[in-house]
Design a protein around this motif. Sequence first.
Motif, mmCIF file in Angstrom:
data_model
loop_
_atom_site.group_PDB
_atom_site.id
_atom_site.type_symbol
_atom_site.label_atom_id
_atom_site.label_comp_id
_atom_site.label_asym_id
_atom_site.label_seq_id
_atom_site.Cartn_x
_atom_site.Cartn_y
_atom_site.Cartn_z
ATOM 1 N N ASP A 80 24.201 31.729 21.515
ATOM 2 C CA ASP A 80 23.941 32.553 22.683
ATOM 3 C C ASP A 80 23.669 31.595 23.838
ATOM 4 O OD1 ASP A 80 21.469 31.675 21.846
ATOM 5 O OD2 ASP A 80 20.538 33.642 21.732
ATOM 6 N N GLY A 81 23.167 32.037 24.915
ATOM 7 C CA GLY A 81 22.989 31.194 26.094
ATOM 8 C C GLY A 81 22.053 30.017 25.886
ATOM 9 N N GLU A 82 21.268 30.001 24.819
ATOM 10 C CA GLU A 82 20.269 28.962 24.620
ATOM 11 C C GLU A 82 20.802 27.737 23.899
ATOM 12 O OE1 GLU A 82 16.989 30.844 22.666
ATOM 13 O OE2 GLU A 82 17.013 32.519 24.037
ATOM 14 N N GLY A 83 22.017 27.760 23.423
ATOM 15 C CA GLY A 83 22.572 26.612 22.705
ATOM 16 C C GLY A 83 22.570 26.840 21.202
ATOM 17 N N ASP A 84 22.715 25.739 20.451
ATOM 18 C CA ASP A 84 22.778 25.839 18.992
ATOM 19 C C ASP A 84 21.421 26.216 18.411
ATOM 20 O OD1 ASP A 84 25.390 25.108 19.129
ATOM 21 O OD2 ASP A 84 25.045 23.001 18.636
ATOM 22 N N ALA A 85 21.477 27.013 17.337
ATOM 23 C CA ALA A 85 20.256 27.387 16.628
ATOM 24 C C ALA A 85 20.557 27.352 15.135
ATOM 25 C CB ALA A 85 19.789 28.776 17.040
ATOM 26 N N VAL A 86 19.577 26.886 14.374
ATOM 27 C CA VAL A 86 19.708 26.779 12.928
ATOM 28 C C VAL A 86 18.537 27.531 12.299
ATOM 29 C CG1 VAL A 86 19.722 25.186 10.979
ATOM 30 C CG2 VAL A 86 20.820 24.541 13.120
ATOM 31 N N MET A 87 18.820 28.223 11.196
ATOM 32 C CA MET A 87 17.777 28.939 10.474
ATOM 33 C C MET A 87 17.742 28.476 9.032
ATOM 34 S SD MET A 87 17.054 33.018 9.902
ATOM 35 C CE MET A 87 18.588 33.398 9.136
ATOM 36 N N LYS A 88 16.539 28.183 8.562
ATOM 37 C CA LYS A 88 16.345 27.891 7.148
ATOM 38 C C LYS A 88 15.642 29.101 6.558
ATOM 39 C CE LYS A 88 14.353 24.793 3.770
ATOM 40 N NZ LYS A 88 13.457 23.678 3.511
ATOM 41 N N LEU A 89 16.217 29.656 5.487
ATOM 42 C CA LEU A 89 15.715 30.895 4.907
ATOM 43 C C LEU A 89 15.580 30.748 3.402
ATOM 44 C CD1 LEU A 89 15.120 33.955 5.463
ATOM 45 C CD2 LEU A 89 17.526 34.351 4.941
ATOM 46 N N THR A 90 14.412 31.060 2.889
ATOM 47 C CA THR A 90 14.191 31.093 1.449
ATOM 48 C C THR A 90 13.757 32.507 1.105
ATOM 49 O OG1 THR A 90 13.460 28.798 1.520
ATOM 50 C CG2 THR A 90 12.989 30.027 -0.479
ATOM 51 N N VAL A 91 14.494 33.131 0.180
ATOM 52 C CA VAL A 91 14.315 34.536 -0.150
ATOM 53 C C VAL A 91 14.074 34.687 -1.645
ATOM 54 C CG1 VAL A 91 15.476 36.789 -0.148
ATOM 55 C CG2 VAL A 91 15.811 35.241 1.748
ATOM 56 N N ALA A 92 13.261 35.677 -1.999
ATOM 57 C CA ALA A 92 13.079 36.085 -3.395
ATOM 58 C C ALA A 92 13.390 37.574 -3.478
ATOM 59 C CB ALA A 92 11.663 35.805 -3.853
ATOM 60 N N LEU A 93 13.947 37.987 -4.596
ATOM 61 C CA LEU A 93 14.283 39.386 -4.810
ATOM 62 C C LEU A 93 13.307 39.971 -5.827
ATOM 63 C CD1 LEU A 93 18.152 38.996 -5.154
ATOM 64 C CD2 LEU A 93 16.843 39.480 -3.091
ATOM 65 N N GLU A 94 12.756 41.127 -5.522
ATOM 66 C CA GLU A 94 11.855 41.804 -6.450
ATOM 67 C C GLU A 94 12.664 42.830 -7.235
ATOM 68 O OE1 GLU A 94 7.658 44.259 -6.438
ATOM 69 O OE2 GLU A 94 8.776 44.045 -4.589
ATOM 70 N N VAL A 95 12.647 42.683 -8.560
ATOM 71 C CA VAL A 95 13.402 43.587 -9.435
ATOM 72 C C VAL A 95 12.439 44.284 -10.393
ATOM 73 C CG1 VAL A 95 15.556 42.300 -9.257
ATOM 74 C CG2 VAL A 95 13.936 41.706 -11.032
ATOM 75 N N ALA A 96 12.898 45.389 -10.971
ATOM 76 C CA ALA A 96 12.023 46.218 -11.797
ATOM 77 C C ALA A 96 11.763 45.627 -13.175
ATOM 78 C CB ALA A 96 12.624 47.614 -11.939
ATOM 79 N N ASP A 97 12.752 44.988 -13.770
ATOM 80 C CA ASP A 97 12.553 44.473 -15.126
ATOM 81 C C ASP A 97 13.344 43.189 -15.339
ATOM 82 O OD1 ASP A 97 15.093 45.514 -15.174
ATOM 83 O OD2 ASP A 97 14.690 47.026 -16.685
ATOM 84 N N GLU A 98 13.113 42.567 -16.490
ATOM 85 C CA GLU A 98 13.760 41.289 -16.793
ATOM 86 C C GLU A 98 15.255 41.448 -17.004
ATOM 87 O OE1 GLU A 98 11.955 37.678 -19.187
ATOM 88 O OE2 GLU A 98 10.879 39.543 -19.614
ATOM 89 N N ALA A 99 15.677 42.581 -17.502
ATOM 90 C CA ALA A 99 17.106 42.823 -17.720
ATOM 91 C C ALA A 99 17.864 42.772 -16.400
ATOM 92 C CB ALA A 99 17.309 44.162 -18.412
ATOM 93 N N MET A 100 17.229 43.235 -15.347
ATOM 94 C CA MET A 100 17.866 43.209 -14.032
ATOM 95 C C MET A 100 18.090 41.766 -13.569
ATOM 96 S SD MET A 100 18.966 45.403 -11.811
ATOM 97 C CE MET A 100 18.070 46.836 -12.356
#
Length: 164
Positions: A80-100
């Motif tokens: 966008d008008g501000e120049g280059d931007a970088v994002m570092k993202l670490t995500v975890a997924l919450e699931v109902a059971d171990e089979a998932m």
Amino acid sequence: MAAEADIGEGASAKKGVPKLFIIIGAAALVVVLGGAGLFFFLSKGTAEAEHAAGEHGAVIEAPHSFIFNLPPMIINLNKDGEGDAVMKLTVALEVADEAMMTEIQPRLAKVVDAFQVYLRELRRSDLEGSAGIYRLKEELLRRVNVSIYPSRVESVLFKEILVQ
């Protein structure tokens, strides 16, 4: 006649005192009954909660969920008008059971691809404020559920978000 007038005033004063006691007694009765009704109304909810907890006060446990950690992602955001931007993202997924968790593992490449395609189109301004982060979270949840259908993820948890 003056004596009769004094007797008449004394008799009316004696009749006025019982009326005052009746009015005060009625007001006190209304206050007591109102307080008792309010007490029973408010304590009804706690009695039902105690009954739901069981006779011995057993605590009802919430269902367990499992966390599936995704690898950290580093994404170049859309310019966008501000120049280059970088994002570092670490995500975890919450699931109902171990089979998932075992169902997600072979589809992990599809999940990461869906995230990368979406994240590359974001601008730095899209991630500003709590509303921007909430929209990001909801969109990632929608994309992961589309990628692993018919399986389902309960929620997306952010472990790290860094935008530079």
